[in-house]
Design a protein around this motif. Structure first.
Motif, PDB file in Angstrom:
ATOM      1  N   VAL A 116       9.718  -3.154  -2.082  1.00  0.00           N
ATOM      2  CA  VAL A 116      10.058  -2.059  -1.165  1.00  0.00           C
ATOM      3  C   VAL A 116       8.854  -1.650  -0.311  1.00  0.00           C
ATOM      4  CG1 VAL A 116       9.614  -0.166  -2.807  1.00  0.00           C
ATOM      5  CG2 VAL A 116      11.277   0.143  -0.959  1.00  0.00           C
ATOM      6  N   LEU A 117       7.667  -1.647  -0.894  1.00  0.00           N
ATOM      7  CA  LEU A 117       6.476  -1.283  -0.125  1.00  0.00           C
ATOM      8  C   LEU A 117       6.162  -2.315   0.953  1.00  0.00           C
ATOM      9  CD1 LEU A 117       4.052   0.053  -2.903  1.00  0.00           C
ATOM     10  CD2 LEU A 117       4.949   1.367  -0.969  1.00  0.00           C
ATOM     11  N   LEU A 118       6.157  -3.579   0.578  1.00  0.00           N
ATOM     12  CA  LEU A 118       5.801  -4.616   1.539  1.00  0.00           C
ATOM     13  C   LEU A 118       6.850  -4.740   2.637  1.00  0.00           C
ATOM     14  CD1 LEU A 118       4.436  -7.191  -1.022  1.00  0.00           C
ATOM     15  CD2 LEU A 118       3.092  -6.099   0.772  1.00  0.00           C
ATOM     16  N   ARG A 119       8.119  -4.645   2.284  1.00  0.00           N
ATOM     17  CA  ARG A 119       9.170  -4.702   3.302  1.00  0.00           C
ATOM     18  C   ARG A 119       9.092  -3.477   4.212  1.00  0.00           C
ATOM     19  NH1 ARG A 119      14.909  -5.487   1.375  1.00  0.00           N
ATOM     20  NH2 ARG A 119      15.192  -6.081   3.573  1.00  0.00           N
ATOM     21  N   ALA A 120       8.762  -2.334   3.650  1.00  0.00           N
ATOM     22  CA  ALA A 120       8.635  -1.128   4.474  1.00  0.00           C
ATOM     23  C   ALA A 120       7.513  -1.273   5.493  1.00  0.00           C
ATOM     24  CB  ALA A 120       8.393   0.088   3.582  1.00  0.00           C
ATOM     25  N   ARG A 121       6.365  -1.822   5.076  1.00  0.00           N
ATOM     26  CA  ARG A 121       5.266  -1.994   6.024  1.00  0.00           C
ATOM     27  C   ARG A 121       5.662  -2.956   7.141  1.00  0.00           C
ATOM     28  NH1 ARG A 121       3.888   1.279   2.658  1.00  0.00           N
ATOM     29  NH2 ARG A 121       5.313   2.337   4.081  1.00  0.00           N
ATOM     30  N   ALA A 122       6.436  -3.988   6.802  1.00  0.00           N
ATOM     31  CA  ALA A 122       6.898  -4.930   7.824  1.00  0.00           C
ATOM     32  C   ALA A 122       7.864  -4.253   8.793  1.00  0.00           C
ATOM     33  CB  ALA A 122       7.567  -6.133   7.163  1.00  0.00           C
ATOM     34  N   ILE A 123       8.832  -3.531   8.261  1.00  0.00           N
ATOM     35  CA  ILE A 123       9.878  -2.936   9.089  1.00  0.00           C
ATOM     36  C   ILE A 123       9.327  -1.837   9.992  1.00  0.00           C
ATOM     37  CG2 ILE A 123      11.991  -1.543   9.003  1.00  0.00           C
ATOM     38  CD1 ILE A 123      12.639  -3.078   6.351  1.00  0.00           C
ATOM     39  N   GLU A 124       8.522  -0.947   9.425  1.00  0.00           N
ATOM     40  CA  GLU A 124       8.071   0.196  10.218  1.00  0.00           C
ATOM     41  C   GLU A 124       7.097  -0.192  11.322  1.00  0.00           C
ATOM     42  OE1 GLU A 124       6.431   2.644   7.216  1.00  0.00           O
ATOM     43  OE2 GLU A 124       4.526   1.564   7.105  1.00  0.00           O
ATOM     44  N   THR A 125       6.414  -1.326  11.170  1.00  0.00           N
ATOM     45  CA  THR A 125       5.460  -1.757  12.187  1.00  0.00           C
ATOM     46  C   THR A 125       5.964  -2.930  13.016  1.00  0.00           C
ATOM     47  OG1 THR A 125       4.322  -3.322  10.707  1.00  0.00           O
ATOM     48  CG2 THR A 125       3.509  -1.037  10.744  1.00  0.00           C
ATOM     49  N   GLY A 126       7.091  -3.534  12.610  1.00  0.00           N
ATOM     50  CA  GLY A 126       7.575  -4.718  13.298  1.00  0.00           C
ATOM     51  C   GLY A 126       6.597  -5.872  13.201  1.00  0.00           C
ATOM     52  N   SER A 127       6.020  -6.060  12.017  1.00  0.00           N
ATOM     53  CA  SER A 127       4.991  -7.077  11.802  1.00  0.00           C
ATOM     54  C   SER A 127       5.400  -8.048  10.706  1.00  0.00           C
ATOM     55  CB  SER A 127       3.664  -6.420  11.380  1.00  0.00           C
ATOM     56  OG  SER A 127       3.240  -5.444  12.292  1.00  0.00           O
ATOM     57  N   PHE A 128       4.870  -9.271  10.765  1.00  0.00           N
ATOM     58  CA  PHE A 128       4.933 -10.146   9.602  1.00  0.00           C
ATOM     59  C   PHE A 128       4.018  -9.570   8.527  1.00  0.00           C
ATOM     60  CE2 PHE A 128       6.543 -13.214  12.655  1.00  0.00           C
ATOM     61  CZ  PHE A 128       7.460 -13.947  11.904  1.00  0.00           C
ATOM     62  N   VAL A 129       4.445  -9.656   7.284  1.00  0.00           N
ATOM     63  CA  VAL A 129       3.621  -9.243   6.151  1.00  0.00           C
ATOM     64  C   VAL A 129       3.452 -10.444   5.230  1.00  0.00           C
ATOM     65  CG1 VAL A 129       3.624  -7.894   4.011  1.00  0.00           C
ATOM     66  CG2 VAL A 129       4.095  -6.774   6.196  1.00  0.00           C
ATOM     67  N   LEU A 130       2.204 -10.742   4.898  1.00  0.00           N
ATOM     68  CA  LEU A 130       1.883 -11.854   4.009  1.00  0.00           C
ATOM     69  C   LEU A 130       1.095 -11.328   2.820  1.00  0.00           C
ATOM     70  CD1 LEU A 130       0.616 -14.435   6.673  1.00  0.00           C
ATOM     71  CD2 LEU A 130       2.947 -14.183   5.780  1.00  0.00           C
ATOM     72  N   SER A 131       1.532 -11.698   1.628  1.00  0.00           N
ATOM     73  CA  SER A 131       0.799 -11.291   0.432  1.00  0.00           C
ATOM     74  C   SER A 131       0.698 -12.453  -0.543  1.00  0.00           C
ATOM     75  CB  SER A 131       1.477 -10.106  -0.254  1.00  0.00           C
ATOM     76  OG  SER A 131       0.735  -9.735  -1.411  1.00  0.00           O
ATOM     77  N   ALA A 132      -0.526 -12.881  -0.811  1.00  0.00           N
ATOM     78  CA  ALA A 132      -0.799 -13.830  -1.884  1.00  0.00           C
ATOM     79  C   ALA A 132      -1.226 -13.014  -3.099  1.00  0.00           C
ATOM     80  CB  ALA A 132      -1.910 -14.793  -1.475  1.00  0.00           C
ATOM     81  N   ALA A 133      -0.670 -13.328  -4.252  1.00  0.00           N
ATOM     82  CA  ALA A 133      -0.845 -12.456  -5.410  1.00  0.00           C
ATOM     83  C   ALA A 133      -1.365 -13.194  -6.635  1.00  0.00           C
ATOM     84  CB  ALA A 133       0.483 -11.783  -5.743  1.00  0.00           C
ATOM     85  N   GLN A 134      -1.957 -12.428  -7.533  1.00  0.00           N
ATOM     86  CA  GLN A 134      -2.228 -12.882  -8.884  1.00  0.00           C
ATOM     87  C   GLN A 134      -0.937 -12.775  -9.678  1.00  0.00           C
ATOM     88  OE1 GLN A 134      -5.050 -14.104 -10.090  1.00  0.00           O
ATOM     89  NE2 GLN A 134      -6.575 -13.503  -8.566  1.00  0.00           N
ATOM     90  N   GLY A 135      -0.688 -13.736 -10.586  1.00  0.00           N
ATOM     91  CA  GLY A 135       0.545 -13.686 -11.347  1.00  0.00           C
ATOM     92  C   GLY A 135       0.413 -14.234 -12.753  1.00  0.00           C
ATOM     93  N   GLY A 136       1.056 -13.573 -13.716  1.00  0.00           N
ATOM     94  CA  GLY A 136       1.088 -14.048 -15.093  1.00  0.00           C
ATOM     95  C   GLY A 136       0.088 -13.352 -15.994  1.00  0.00           C
ATOM     96  N   GLU A 137      -0.036 -13.847 -17.229  1.00  0.00           N
ATOM     97  CA  GLU A 137      -0.922 -13.225 -18.215  1.00  0.00           C
ATOM     98  C   GLU A 137      -2.316 -13.831 -18.118  1.00  0.00           C
ATOM     99  OE1 GLU A 137      -1.249 -12.828 -23.053  1.00  0.00           O
ATOM    100  OE2 GLU A 137       0.738 -12.587 -22.117  1.00  0.00           O
ATOM    101  N   HIS A 138      -3.299 -12.965 -17.909  1.00  0.00           N
ATOM    102  CA  HIS A 138      -4.686 -13.383 -17.735  1.00  0.00           C
ATOM    103  C   HIS A 138      -5.435 -13.333 -19.066  1.00  0.00           C
ATOM    104  CE1 HIS A 138      -4.511 -12.977 -13.231  1.00  0.00           C
ATOM    105  NE2 HIS A 138      -3.495 -12.208 -13.571  1.00  0.00           N
ATOM    106  N   ASP A 139      -6.687 -13.803 -19.041  1.00  0.00           N
ATOM    107  CA  ASP A 139      -7.542 -13.692 -20.223  1.00  0.00           C
ATOM    108  C   ASP A 139      -7.563 -12.236 -20.699  1.00  0.00           C
ATOM    109  OD1 ASP A 139      -8.133 -16.314 -19.714  1.00  0.00           O
ATOM    110  OD2 ASP A 139     -10.125 -15.935 -18.887  1.00  0.00           O
ATOM    111  N   GLY A 140      -7.438 -12.047 -21.995  1.00  0.00           N
ATOM    112  CA  GLY A 140      -7.468 -10.693 -22.532  1.00  0.00           C
ATOM    113  C   GLY A 140      -6.098 -10.043 -22.606  1.00  0.00           C
ATOM    114  N   GLY A 141      -5.065 -10.712 -22.092  1.00  0.00           N
ATOM    115  CA  GLY A 141      -3.705 -10.219 -22.248  1.00  0.00           C
ATOM    116  C   GLY A 141      -3.171  -9.384 -21.103  1.00  0.00           C
ATOM    117  N   LYS A 142      -3.996  -9.015 -20.123  1.00  0.00           N
ATOM    118  CA  LYS A 142      -3.486  -8.235 -18.997  1.00  0.00           C
ATOM    119  C   LYS A 142      -2.644  -9.123 -18.092  1.00  0.00           C
ATOM    120  CE  LYS A 142      -4.832  -4.925 -15.446  1.00  0.00           C
ATOM    121  NZ  LYS A 142      -5.951  -4.160 -14.820  1.00  0.00           N
TER     122      LYS A 142
END
Length: 272
Positions: A190-216
Motif C-alpha cells: 500500500v505504501l509503495l503503490r501510494a507513492r507511485a499513484i500520488e506522484t505519477g511515477s514508476f516505483v522500484l524497490s529491491a529488497a532483502q528477503g528471508g531469514e538472515h543470520d541470527g534469525g531476523k
C-alpha cells in the motif's frame, strides 16, 4: 529502459555478500537491463550494532563498493547499490545509496534522510539516529532514459520527499529496502503503490528477503510499480532477479490523467 531488481539475503559476513551480490548482478546484466538496483544494506546485515561498527569500512575501502564499480564498467550499465553501511565522518554510520555509471565511477550518493526513532508504549525505545547519521540532501539523478529520485526504505513513509522529487521532474522513485515481516505484511504494497499513484511515477524497490543470520527475517517482495499503481513485477522471499520495463511516456500520461502535482496548492492551517 529495461530495469532489473536484485533481491538478496545479506549476511553478517561482507565477503559472502560481495560474492552473492556479484552473482546476482551478473544474472541481472545478462537479461539486458540497463539499470540494476540492489537492496538496502547490500554489503552487510548485522543486527549487533557494536559488531557493525567494528566490521564496516569507509566508502573508499568497502569491498562491495569496489566490486560494483568493476561490474558497472564491465557491463556498461548503471548499477545502483541500494545502500551500503559505511563509516560516516562523525563516527556514526552512513546508510548510503551509491549509483555507479557505465564508466564505473560513482555518479550519485544519497544518505538516508529519515531515521526510525520510536518510544513504545511498553517503555522500550529504539533510536536509529544513535547509530546512523541522517542525510540532509535529496538527490535527483538524470539517466539517459529517465530521471531518478533516490530514497531508502523508511523514506517511503514520508510522501513529502516523493512529491518533492516528482515536482522536480523525477519519473522513477527508488526504494531499496529491508522491511521487517510484520510491517511488510501490513504496509509494503500500500505504501509503495501510494507513492507511485500520488506522484505519477514508476516505483522500484529491491529488497532483502528471508531469514538472515541470527534469525531476523525480512519481507522480500522486491517490486516494480507503474505510475498508475499497477504491479508489473514482484518477487517472493528468495534471492532472485526480477525485471521490468520503464517508459517515461507512461509517467507523462499518468500525470495528464490525474494532474495532482499541477493542482497542488499551498495553504495555511487554522486550529479551532
Amino acid at each position: 529502459m529495461k530495469v532489473a531488481l536484485v533481491q538478496m539475503r545479506s549476511s553478517r559476513e561482507p565477503a559472502r555478500n560481495v560474492r552473492d551480490a556479484e552473482a546476482l548482478v551478473r544474472e541481472a546484466a545478462a537479461t539486458g537491463a540497463a539499470y540494476v538496483l540492489t537492496p538496502e544494506v547490500s554489503n552487510i546485515f548485522e543486527p549487533d550494532k557494536a559488531r557493525l561498527r567494528a566490521v564496516i569500512r569507509s566508502e573508499t575501502d568497502d569491498p562491495l563498493v569496489a566490486k560494483f564499480s568493476d561490474l558497472a564498467k564491465e557491463f556498461g550499465i548503471h548499477l545502483h547499490a541500494g545502500s551500503v553501511a559505511v563509516k560516516a565522518a562523525d563516527g556514526r554510520i552512513a546508510n548510503r545509496s551509491l549509483l555507479f555509471g557505465p564508466d564505473g565511477k560513482v555518479m550519485a550518493r544519497y544518505d538516508k534522510i529519515h531515521l526510525f526513532d520510536i518510544d513504545l508504549p511498553n517503555g522500550e525505545s529504539y533510536r536509529e539516529s544513535a547509530t546512523y547519521a541522517p542525510g540532509e540532501e535529496a538527490v535527483l539523478v538524470q539517466l539517459p532514459e529517465a530521471r531518478l529520485g533516490l530514497c531508502i526504505c523508511y523514506d517511503v513513509r514520508f510522501p513529502r520527499l516523493a512529491n518533492a522529487y516528482a515536482a522536480a521532474g523525477a519519473e522513477v522513485l527508488t526504494y531499496p529496502a529491508a522491511f521487517t515481516v510484520p510491517t511488510g505484511e501490513a504496509h509494503w504494497h500500500v505504501l509503495l503503490r501510494a507513492r507511485a499513484i500520488e506522484t505519477g511515477s514508476f516505483v522500484l524497490s529491491a529488497a532483502q528477503g528471508g531469514e538472515h543470520d541470527g534469525g531476523k527475517a525480512t519481507y522480500g517482495h522486491s517490486i516494480a510499480i507503474t505510475p498508475w499503481g499497477e504491479v508489473i513485477a514482484e518477487a517472493g522471499t528468495e534471492p532472485c532477479v526480477i525485471t521490468a520495463e520503464v517508459n517515461p511516456a507512461e509517467v507523462a500520461l499518468a500525470r495528464q490523467r490525474i494532474p495532482a502535482l499541477r493542482n497542488a496548492r499551498d495553504f495555511t492551517l487554522k486550529s479551532i
